[in-house]
Design a protein around this motif. Structure first.
Motif: not given
Length: 202
Positions: A14-22, A189-190
């Motif tokens: 929970x509360x983790x969101x995608x920051x970026x995709x490489x 990341x959170x």
């Protein structure tokens, strides 16, 4: 009890969101870094062989030597990805997914890995096979030395993408989770916790 934060898991906490995709295959900036790393390492290893007088010629028929080298490289590529898969299995306890894009083989997973595990997964093949190939150079018959040396170059120089992956992980926040499906790597990341890895998207 709930899952500890930042442990390897098959589901995103929970509360983790995608920051970026490489995507190493599509990112032009990262491609330049990978190619530069490949050329630099290849040049260093060839220069080392010339400087130390290692036998960079073979008494085998040139066609046979070329055939043996190509076969060894193809086998190595499969073993390289298998080593990734072994450590994916160890850390996630789930079956890795293989992707074949001839002549390349890649392996990925839908699991989410913490920074330490992701770095180990990335660098395990070049480290383990590198040690094995260096040892083999001391034992292999002279006619096969060149083929094995080329294989060692492929191991260290051809792992440039793995070095980039490990660097991105190393410079990411400690609580980042990583998911590599074999095509692209996603960083999670959170909420409210972001840090520039130092490698920018184009």
């Amino acid at each position: 009890m709930g899952k500890k934060m930042n442990e390897n898991t098959l589901s995103l906490p929970p509360h983790y969101n995608i920051e970026r995709t490489i995507d190493l295959a599509q990112d032009k900036h990262l491609n330049v870094l990978i190619q530069s790393c490949f050329v630099l390492i290849t040049g260093i290893l060839i220069g080392l062989a010339l400087w130390t007088g290692l036998p960079l010629s073979s008494t085998l028929n040139p066609f046979l030597s070329f055939f043996i080298t190509v076969v060894l490289v193809l086998v190595y590529m499969a073993l390289h990805e298998t080593m990734h898969a072994v450590f994916i299995k160890i850390f996630s306890r789930s079956r890795p997914a293989y992707r074949i894009r001839f002549p390349f083989l890649s392996v990925g997973s839908e699991a989410y890995f913490n920074r330490r595990s992701f770095i180990i997964i990335a660098l395990a093949p070049v480290t383990i096979w590198g040690a094995a190939l260096i040892s083999l150079l001391a034992l292999v018959p002279n006619p096969l030395f060149l083929s094995v040396y080329i294989l060692m170059i492929v191991n260290f120089a051809g792992s440039a993408g793995d070095y980039i992956q490990a660097y991105i992980a190393l410079t990411s926040p400690a609580d980042t989770l990583f998911q590599d499906n074999g095509k692209a790597t996603a960083l999670f990341t959170p909420e409210g916790n972001k840090k520039d890895s130092g490698i920018r998207d184009p």
